[in-house]
Design an enzyme around this catalytic site. Structure first.
Site, mmCIF file in Angstrom:
data_model
loop_
_atom_site.group_PDB
_atom_site.id
_atom_site.type_symbol
_atom_site.label_atom_id
_atom_site.label_comp_id
_atom_site.label_asym_id
_atom_site.label_seq_id
_atom_site.Cartn_x
_atom_site.Cartn_y
_atom_site.Cartn_z
ATOM 1 N N CYS A 286 -2.310 8.018 4.701
ATOM 2 C CA CYS A 286 -2.726 7.917 3.655
ATOM 3 C C CYS A 286 -3.675 8.435 3.068
ATOM 4 C CB CYS A 286 -1.883 5.716 3.503
ATOM 5 S SG CYS A 286 -2.874 4.531 4.424
ATOM 6 N N GLU B 212 1.383 -0.906 -0.238
ATOM 7 C CA GLU B 212 0.107 0.353 0.241
ATOM 8 C C GLU B 212 1.095 1.165 -0.400
ATOM 9 O OE1 GLU B 212 -1.363 3.287 1.600
ATOM 10 O OE2 GLU B 212 -1.989 1.539 3.378
#
Length: 526
Positions: free
Chosen positions: A302, A265
């Site tokens: 994020c 990720e």
């Protein structure tokens, strides 16, 4: 618990190497006292060999036994909450409230996976019973379920020292899947990582888990992580971090004689589309909400919104003025490290060096180390569409306003996007009907699409998707948050014509575990 500064190779501490490093308090710039030993390649390989030996035993543990192990880890973390929060605060500069909340999230997701294991239906059991009378050929007995891959390498994240680190979602899902793990601690918080690792090891002993079910290796250099990826006994990698780091690991794994999946990720700019009537109806709430979301965690989530797309109107100017006022009153805050702060500053300078980009507003700079200042910048849609660099994530508390002339430019921006973790659309019912084509475009660009909210905050639950198309992740089919994350570390396996006595309980004809199964193509409810 005492911090040793050593690597944990199963139940044993190890410090074979001569290279050492120290953590630093980003709030004060002070170097902390404990010396940490970087793992050698030999130590990494020793941990992986031990993980392979442990896997032979751990994969045979029942779902209930693995669930008890995950619950025991959560219990151990709860017992050392004060120690973890105190040391983690020194290593990261994060406030006590944030860290207690994150530790709660960490223990809750461990317990969530424990409940998944006790339910048992996650294995996706499928059975086609034999039919010896079928013509022209008899039908064999075929049964399928998910099984564990093997030892897994996990990289701790910089921005979530607990929830995406040593006992975070990758660890919880891999252990739940039946995999043994070797964790590479993030060098920004090595002491926190060791404390949490000791809690996992204590829980493993309490639950009679095999030595090697968990190991922790420390290090600043790339050699530690590369040694983990290159070892042929490692069968998958979990990573949360930068695009450069994740892509490098992905490429390295692809070079192996036996390539393995790297579930990386790698970040996202999380575009927010604010449609005309929504902007008109929410003149106060939208600029305030955006300002808060941009600055949450000093922009080091994020899912912070790094792009905001607006369709020009009279109300857009009012919105921009309110956002400008909110940002200009904000105080700078401590970022997680000197390197993260440096990269944020560099990213902003790169944007502002472009003739097409203008600075709208900037927060107040405090004279302290590693201070991240919130900024809002602006560009026209026409210029945005000409320059792919403008879409790139700037990891920190900023957003780029993209001004579209009309719906055509709004749709062009959406179509031109690369992969992101999230996209958000603010719209009234009328907006959403008129821009239904926008929603369909965004479905192909992200892993999670929000209506009338902000992307910061990722609920840990069964239905969450924290992933998205490349370059947000290396595999758009997977999620790193929620119980579906478990299938990253499993594979389907088929048993053909096995006697019932040799089958796992999940596939025995009488269904002793009372789980949901598909039998002869139909879902059977226990």
């Amino acid at each position: 618990m005492m911090i040793s500064g050593k690597n944990s190779i199963g139940n044993n501490f190890s410090a074979m190497g001569t290279d050492v490093f120290y953590a630093k308090n980003p709030s004060s710039g002070e170097q902390l006292k404990t010396k940490y030993h970087e793992a050698t390649v030999s130590e990494v390989n020793e941990a992986i060999v031990l993980a392979e030996k442990a896997f032979v035993q751990y994969r045979e543990k029942t779902g209930f036994e693995k669930a008890s192990f995950l619950d025991a880890i959560a219990d151990e973390l709860f017992q050392i909450e004060n120690d973890v929060v105190d040391l983690c605060g020194q290593e990261t500069g994060l406030p006590e409230g944030r860290l207690k909340g994150e530790l709660g999230r960490t223990t809750n997701q461990l317990r969530l996976f424990a409940s998944l294991l006790r339910d048992g239906s996650w294995v996706d059991a499928r059975i086609d019973f034999a039919n010896s009378d079928r013509k022209p050929l008899p039908k064999p007995d075929i049964r399928q379920m998910q099984i564990a891959l093997g030892p897994v390498g996990i990289f701790g994240a910089s921005n979530f020292p607990l929830a995406f680190s040593v006992a975070g979602g990758d660890t919880a899902s891999a252990l739940a899947a039946g995999c043994t793990i070797v964790v590479k601690a993030h060098p920004l918080h090595p002491g926190t990582s060791e404390l949490v690792g000791q809690a996992i090891l204590k829980a493993a002993k309490t639950c009679n888990m095999p030595n090697g079910v968990f190991s922790l290796v420390q290090g600043v250099s790339n050699d530690v992580g590369l040694a983990m990826v290159r070892n042929p006994l490692i069968k998958a990698i979990g990573f949360t971090g930068s695009y450069g780091g994740g892509k490098a690991l992905f490429d390295e794994a692809a070079k192996r004689e036996e390539p393995i999946p790297v579930y990386a990720e790698m970040g996202s700019s999380n575009p927010v589309f604010i449609l005309p009537k929504a902007l008109e109806d929410n003149q106060e709430a939208l600029p305030e909400g955006l300002s808060n979301s941009v600055q949450l965690g000093v922009g080091q989530f994020c899912t912070n919104p790094g792009l905001t797309i607006l369709q020009d109107s009279e109300k857009v100017r009012d919105f921009e003025q309110k956002l400008q006022n909110s940002i200009s009153l904000s105080q700078s805050a401590t970022m997680l490290s000197e390197s993260i702060h440096k990269n944020y500053t560099k990213g902003l300078e790169k944007l502002k060096s472009k003739d097409s980009v203008t600075l709208v507003s900037s927060g107040k700079q405090q004279e302290m180390p590693t201070q991240g200042v919130a900024e809002v910048l602006s560009v026209t849609a026409a210029n945005f569409l000409k320059d792919m660099e403008l879409e790139e994530e700037v990891f920190g508390p900023s957003t780029l306003l993209v001004h579209a002339k009309d719906k055509i430019e709004v749709l062009a921006i959406a179509k031109n996007l690369t992969g992101h973790l999230t996209a958000t659309v603010h719209g009234t019912e009328e907006d959403l009907r008129e821009y239904s084509d926008l929603l369909k475009i965004l479905e192909r660009k992200v892993g999670r699409l929000l209506i009338n909210g902000f992307p910061t905050g990722v609920e840990v639950c069964h239905s969450m998707v924290h992933g998205g198309p490349f370059p947000a992740t290396t595999d758009a089919r997977m999620t790193s948050v929620g119980t579906a994350a478990i299938t990253r570390f499993t594979r389907p396996f088929c048993f053909q014509n096995f006697p019932d006595s040799l089958l796992p309980d999940e596939l025995k004809t009488e269904n002793p575990l009372k789980i949901f199964r598909v039998e002869n193509g139909k879902t059977v409810v226990p």
